[in-house]
Design a protein around this motif. Structure first.
Motif, PDB file in Angstrom:
ATOM      1  N   GLU A 177      32.318  36.537  47.653  1.00  7.52           N
ATOM      2  CA  GLU A 177      33.438  36.354  46.782  1.00  7.52           C
ATOM      3  C   GLU A 177      34.562  37.215  47.285  1.00  7.52           C
ATOM      4  OE1 GLU A 177      31.128  34.714  42.870  1.00  7.52           O
ATOM      5  OE2 GLU A 177      32.142  36.485  42.785  1.00  7.52           O
ATOM      6  N   SER A 236      38.707  37.937  45.525  1.00 12.74           N
ATOM      7  CA  SER A 236      39.419  37.557  44.618  1.00 12.74           C
ATOM      8  C   SER A 236      40.789  37.349  44.978  1.00 12.74           C
ATOM      9  CB  SER A 236      39.633  38.789  43.501  1.00 12.74           C
ATOM     10  OG  SER A 236      38.561  39.062  42.947  1.00 12.74           O
ATOM     11  N   ARG A 238      36.815  32.450  43.458  1.00  5.87           N
ATOM     12  CA  ARG A 238      36.537  33.488  44.441  1.00  5.87           C
ATOM     13  C   ARG A 238      35.622  33.019  45.419  1.00  5.87           C
ATOM     14  NH1 ARG A 238      37.332  35.870  39.704  1.00  5.87           N
ATOM     15  NH2 ARG A 238      35.345  34.996  38.683  1.00  5.87           N
ATOM     16  N   LYS A 239      34.730  32.240  45.052  1.00  3.91           N
ATOM     17  CA  LYS A 239      33.828  31.678  46.232  1.00  3.91           C
ATOM     18  C   LYS A 239      34.889  30.907  47.249  1.00  3.91           C
ATOM     19  CE  LYS A 239      29.212  31.588  44.812  1.00  3.91           C
ATOM     20  NZ  LYS A 239      28.127  30.874  44.341  1.00  3.91           N
TER      21      LYS A 239
END
Lengths: 651, 185
Positions: A18, A20, B28-29
């Protein structure tokens, strides 16, 4: 396999990875979504607008087509009626006679009761059948002439049309009242019966209605006059407005009649069916009529349901025609008596009685629209404000109340001199002493003369302030630095006690004379150049008159300048002699303060709201000599210079 | 915390709160997905923004035959491909020479994904796209060829080249690790 593991390892590494994004990304996405929504809304609105426009256009074209067809059908009817009237006159007389029979008790009074009676009589009359009648006689053969003993209640087409015309004229509330007084649905039918040939106003204005309206008249032709069906239909129709028919018949007649007024222009069978009440099916009406026929006649076979309906219609027409004649005051009598239809012959019924157009002017509202008032006031205020702004701009452009300027001027001057040699009255003791202290009067005189009268150049730079006194008067003042520089040649020097040689000048000569020292003398030398530089602080004060006060300006200035002497420097060329500087001291031959007159013009150009540039040519002339009064020589430099000023306007 | 179905229903109605919740859940992914297909964060964010707009506009047509995340990932990939297609048009992929690959495949375990991202981003454009689609997304070479309008052979050769380049980088990383004994983050 290895490759698979390699790929799998990479895939696994990114499985839960991930990162941001920036915080503003969501805002950007929101904006994009809003833009998309607004564009969708715009497209939707445009679609509905186009749809509405298309609907309006379609409706208008439809209505226009309907009106066109209606007008066309009316004109066709007119032509047909005219043609029939001209070609069927004998038949019309018979028809009149028959009508007389139909309404034996007509007295010419359009009373409802008389009409009712006449209708009844007509109904009674109509029960005279015409045996041997052949249905299916073609139209245009109305003179399947009535045989003896037979009463045909079928008027000739022309007469029918006349009847129709007369009928329409009598299509009055009285008829309606007669119908209503009958108090039955047949009463409504009677209204229709009383006015079968009146123009039927179709509610929708559809072309079908015009088609149906045509049916009625030719239908009279189509149906044989002596048709038993016709005969049977007539009493039915005649009795409709009486409410005397059996229910089925009345229903059939009611079905056959239209609630609206019927046009005499029904031409087709289908159209006749449509003549029925709007809500009714043509087949139902025709079938009802057919049923009624069967109930009344013996063995007649209707040519078609439509023909049967036509018969019913004709009966109604005939009956209505009879009533109309009653209303018009036609002479009616028992059978055999002629009826005077001269008034109605050849005249087309008035289809429409248009009322005289009345121009109705909208009454002016007693109270003014508050919104309109407010808008008017706002627009007035706006205009006033704009006007004021324009005026202020104009004023602003022309008026400059306070400004400051920085300027630079350059020019030349020439000395206006008067020496003691020329002016005996100006001779002073000091000068005499000066002359006496020197051994060479001519040399000294030459020095004085050359220095005092040497022309030169003048430069000034300064800061000024100005203000407006009146519309065209201004006052300007400031501080300037003024320098006047001249070059002259001399061949004298002053030799001091130490042997130093300085430039021979009025300064030195004055010192010599005042000090009375004998060890200092003026000697003759070879000619050399000397530069004399006078420096002043000048405080001018000028009044100006504005001749032109626009973007381009023209101004006349005049004033006084207070010149404060700073120093005078004499610089000889070469290094043989020392320069001398005379400052503002008690022993200075120069006046410490001098007043000069200033006069000039100013050509200016305003650029922008706060800036103006000006060109100032002018003259400066001291009121008195630059030298003190005890110096015999008098010199006043007359300066002509041109200045350039940049003005900043405060307001 | 809204459930997935609630999110979908809310987004279908155009509810901004639901849209934001969905965005926050998956951004985010998906950012990683976009980073894999781009050369910089800015480029990745552009792709992400465009893709999410498409997600919100197209969620009404989402038939829920697959997982929402899978569907969103597909949109991300397609958007990234569209963005890259211009570059691929300018610099078309061609078959590359066969490269001898080392016998032993190096593992990427122990290497942080950010480093792996850098490695992928350092690949040539065509290799980057093909590697991502084949190795990570799981497309076949045939599918890749159809999507990118290239031949299957080109797809294979581009992938092979990407792999060899990555392996070369991994070798360097591995030697670094062995030298310094810790993962470089």
């Amino acid at each position: 396999m290895e490759r698979q593991k390699f790929d799998d390892s990479w895939r696994e590494s990114f499985k839960d990875a991930e990162v941001s994004p920036s915080e503003s990304l969501w805002t950007n996405i929101e904006l994009d979504l809003e833009k998309e929504n607004s564009s969708k809304m715009k497209r939707r609105i445009l679609f509905f607008q186009l749809l509405a426009a298309a609907s309006v256009a379609f409706a208008m074209s439809f209505a226009g087509l309907g009106v066109y067809l209606m007008l066309e059908s009316r004109s066709a009817e007119t032509l047909v009626a005219t043609g029939e009237a001209s070609s069927n006159n004998p038949a019309s007389q018979n028809a009149n006679r028959e009508n007389q029979e139909i309404s034996p008790s007509t007295t010419g009074q359009p009373s409802s009761s008389s009409m009712a009676e006449n209708s009844q009589a007509a109904a009674t009359q109509h029960y005279v059948t015409t045996p041997g009648a052949h249905p299916g006689n073609t139209a245009g053969n109305p003179a399947s002439t009535p045989q003896a003993g037979q009463t045909t209640t079928q008027p000739a087409p022309a007469q029918q049309h006349d009847l129709a015309a007369a009928e329409k004229q009598s299509a009055s509330p009285a008829n309606r009242e007669a119908g209503h007084k009958a108090g039955t649905p047949a009463g409504d039918a009677s209204t229709g019966a009383a006015r079968p040939l009146t123009a039927r106003v179709d509610e929708t204005g559809a072309p079908g209605s015009t088609r149906t309206s045509r049916v009625q008249q030719p239908s009279n032709r189509d149906v044989p006059a002596s048709s038993p069906h016709a005969a049977s239909q007539r009493p039915i129709a005649a009795n409709v407005d009486k409410g005397q028919l059996p229910p089925a018949a009345s229903q059939g007649a009611y079905a056959a009649n239209s609630k609206k007024t019927q046009s005499p222009r029904a031409v087709s069978q289908g159209a006749i069916a449509v003549n029925a009440d709007k809500a009714q099916q043509p087949d139902a009406a025709a079938q009802d009529a057919f049923k009624v026929n069967n109930g009344k006649t013996q063995t007649a076979n209707a040519a078609s349901p439509g023909a049967v309906a036509m018969n019913a219609d004709k009966a109604q027409l005939h009956n209505a025609g009879a009533e109309r004649q009653q209303a018009n005051g036609a002479v009616a009598s028992t059978a055999g008596t002629g009826v005077d239809l001269s008034k109605t012959q050849g005249k087309l019924p008035v289809l429409v009685n248009p009322a005289a157009p009345v121009l109705v002017m909208a009454a002016p509202s007693s109270e003014p629209d508050p919104v309109a008032l407010m808008l008017a006031r706002l627009s007035d205020q706006e205009k006033q404000f704009e006007q004021k702004e324009k005026e202020s701009k104009k004023k602003d452009k022309g008026t400059e109340r306070l400004w400051t300027s920085v300027g630079f001027a350059a020019g030349s001057y020439s000395m206006v001199t008067s020496s003691a040699a020329n002016n005996a009255a100006a001779a002073s003791a000091s000068f005499d002493n000066m002359l006496a202290s020197t051994s060479n009067n001519a040399l000294t005189d030459d020095v004085i003369h050359k220095q005092a009268s040497a022309p030169g150049v003048a430069y000034s730079v300064g800061l000024n302030l100005g203000t407006r006194l009146a519309t065209r008067w201004v006052l300007q003042g400031g501080v300037n630095y003024l320098t006047q520089s001249s070059n002259y040649t001399t061949n004298a020097a002053v030799v001091g006690p130490e042997g130093n040689s300085t430039v021979a000048s009025i300064n030195e000569l004055d010192k010599i004379s005042t000090s009375g020292r004998k060890d200092t003398r003026v000697v003759n030398t070879a000619e050399y150049n000397v530069n004399s530089s006078l420096q002043y602080f000048s405080v001018p004060l000028q009044a100006g008159y504005l001749l032109v006060n626009r973007t381009f300006g023209l101004q006349f200035n005049a004033g006084v300048s207070t010149d404060l002497f700073i120093r005078n420097t004499l610089t000889p060329d070469g290094g043989s002699f020392q320069k001398t500087t005379q400052t503002r001291a008690d022993d200075s031959p120069y006046r410490p303060i001098n007043f000069s007159g200033l006069v000039g013009t100013e050509f200016s150009y305003r650029f922008g709201r706060h800036y103006r540039v000006a060109l100032n040519p002018g003259f400066r002339y001291p009121f008195s000599s630059i030298y003190k009064s005890d110096i015999a020589v008098s010199a006043a430099p007359l300066t002509f210079d041109v200045g350039l000023k940049f003005r900043y306007i405060f307001h | 915390m809204l459930g997935e179905q609630e999110l979908i229903d809310g987004c279908r109605k155009g509810n901004r709160a639901s849209q934001k919740a969905l965005y926050e859940r998956y951004c985010r992914k998906m950012m990683v997905v976009c980073l894999r297909y781009s050369k910089s964060s800015a480029e990745a964010e552009d792709i992400l923004q465009e893709a999410f707009v498409k997600v919100f506009q197209g969620i009404k047509d989402f038939r829920q035959e697959s997982k929402l995340e899978t569907w969103i990932t597909r949109i991300m990939v397609n958007t990234a491909l569209n963005a890259q297609r211009k570059k691929l048009y300018l610099f078309p992929m061609v078959d590359v020479e066969e490269i001898d690959l080392p016998d032993e495949e190096l593992s990427v375990s122990g290497i942080h994904f950010t480093q792996l991202l850098e490695m992928i981003q350092s690949l040539p454009q065509g290799c980057q796209v093909v590697f991502n689609m084949f190795a990570i997304e799981g497309y076949s070479h045939k599918e890749i060829a159809t999507l990118l309008s290239i031949s299957e052979g080109t797809s294979k050769s581009q992938y092979a080249r990407a792999r060899s380049l990555l392996q070369g980088k991994l070798v360097k990383e591995t030697s670094y690790y062995s030298k310094y004994g810790e993962a470089k983050i």
